[in-house]
Design an enzyme around this catalytic site. Structure first.
Site, mmCIF file in Angstrom:
data_model
loop_
_atom_site.group_PDB
_atom_site.id
_atom_site.type_symbol
_atom_site.label_atom_id
_atom_site.label_comp_id
_atom_site.label_asym_id
_atom_site.label_seq_id
_atom_site.Cartn_x
_atom_site.Cartn_y
_atom_site.Cartn_z
ATOM 1 N N ILE A 202 0.829 -1.204 0.000
ATOM 2 C CA ILE A 202 0.000 0.000 0.000
ATOM 3 C C ILE A 202 0.861 1.250 0.000
ATOM 4 O O ILE A 202 1.876 1.321 0.700
ATOM 5 C CB ILE A 202 -0.927 -0.021 1.238
ATOM 6 N N LYS A 203 0.430 2.194 -0.812
ATOM 7 C CA LYS A 203 1.110 3.493 -0.797
ATOM 8 C C LYS A 203 0.236 4.481 -0.051
ATOM 9 O O LYS A 203 -0.965 4.604 -0.332
ATOM 10 C CB LYS A 203 1.335 3.971 -2.219
ATOM 11 N N THR A 204 0.841 5.159 0.891
ATOM 12 C CA THR A 204 0.079 6.147 1.636
ATOM 13 C C THR A 204 0.959 7.371 1.900
ATOM 14 O O THR A 204 2.051 7.473 1.345
ATOM 15 C CB THR A 204 -0.476 5.532 2.936
#
Ligand code: R5P
Length: 296
Positions: A202-204
């Site tokens: 996941i990119k956050t």
């Protein structure tokens, strides 16, 4: 066919050495199949467990943004320093040499522009394209709390299902809309929803307060986006803190390609991510590389 005559007698059975069963180095990935793990091991360096993804996909909704006007001129020199390129199939085919060995993370959601509602995305790339282009992961934007929240989540789950079939991981990209809070509570919610629904990583965004609660409550690796351009030392400090607080790397765009010295900056980011260099030392490295480039 090998010659059947004179075969050397097999002796190296090492009956006293049990075959080792190794765990996979990435958080939450142990139960994945070989191809999926192999692709993840091309994105994340197995020695450090981290990645420096160079994000250059911004054009898919905002056109030729500053620093990306000419990918051939501005970005190709950075490629050797990235572990992974995150981009669209258009730029990949048109500009990136097929001899590039860096892992490719392909943006597969799209359909919205800065002129309209950004969360109104669909899947914009067929799985066959990802296979044909030999990508290591597919990136889908997820707009938790956005107008088209459900549609964007289903875009992601569809890619997880199709990707699982072919051994291609899905990267969920948590979007922050104008009205969405940028705090740990929001990112815990967004990241956990993406992970629960099958995203492989996941990119956050990094937040200064309680970021470690975002990484610790997410069962798969998290990489941070760089966000809007900030001074180099601040961007290096953000990357350093994110890694210290559990991130498995960066997916950084503007803070690299909009830097005064992008080649120096990406090397300084690498030093922080892979070598645990302090922001101060990495900034010194940035300055000395920048100076030496000017002298050439
Ligand atoms: C948006 O266009 C993409 O998701 C970017 O890849 C992402 O925002 C990372 O780029 P930056 O570091 O410039 O925020």
């Amino acid at each position: 066919m090998p010659d059947a005559d004179g075969i050397k007698e097999a002796k190296m059975f090492h009956c006293d050495i049990p075959q080792e069963t190794r765990g996979f180095f990435l958080k939450g990935a142990n139960a994945l199949d070989w191809g999926m793990k192999n692709r993840l091991a091309r994105i994340f360096n197995p020695q450090t467990g981290k990645t420096v993804m160079l994000a250059i996909d911004h054009g898919y909704f905002q056109g030729p943004t500053t620093g990306l006007e000419r990918v051939d001129i501005n970005i190709l020199p950075l490629v050797p320093y990235a572990d992974t390129l995150m981009l669209t199939r258009g730029i990949l085919r048109a500009v990136i040499p097929p001899s590039t060995s860096q892992a490719i993370v392909l943006r597969v959601s799209g359909g919205a522009s800065i002129l309209k509602e950004l969360s109104n995305e669909d899947i914009a790339v067929d799985i066959e394209e990802s296979i044909r282009l030999n990508v290591c992961a597919m990136a889908v934007q997820v707009f938790i709390g956005g107008e088209f929240e459900k549609q964007s989540i289903i875009n992601m789950t569809k890619m997880v299902d199709i990707g699982n079939r072919y051994g291609i991981p899905t990267l969920a990209v948590t979007a922050v809309g104008k009205d969405m809070a940028r705090d740990a509570k929001y990112f815990r919610l967004a990241c956990r929803i993406c992970a629960e629904l099958g995203a492989h990583y996941i990119k956050t965004y990094y937040v200064e307060k309680d970021f470690e609660t975002v990484t610790s409550s997410c069962p798969v690796p998290i990489v941070i986006a760089g966000g809007k351009k900030i001074p180099e030392l601040d961007a290096l400090t953000m990357a350093y803190n994110a890694i210290k607080e559990g991130a498995a790397g960066v997916d950084m765009g503007r803070n690299i390609f909009q830097s005064d010295a992008p080649i120096a900056m990406i090397q300084a980011v690498r030093a922080v991510v892979h070598d645990h260099e302090t922001p101060k030392k990495a900034f010194e490295l940035y300055k000395s590389l920048k100076k030496s480039m000017k002298c050439k």
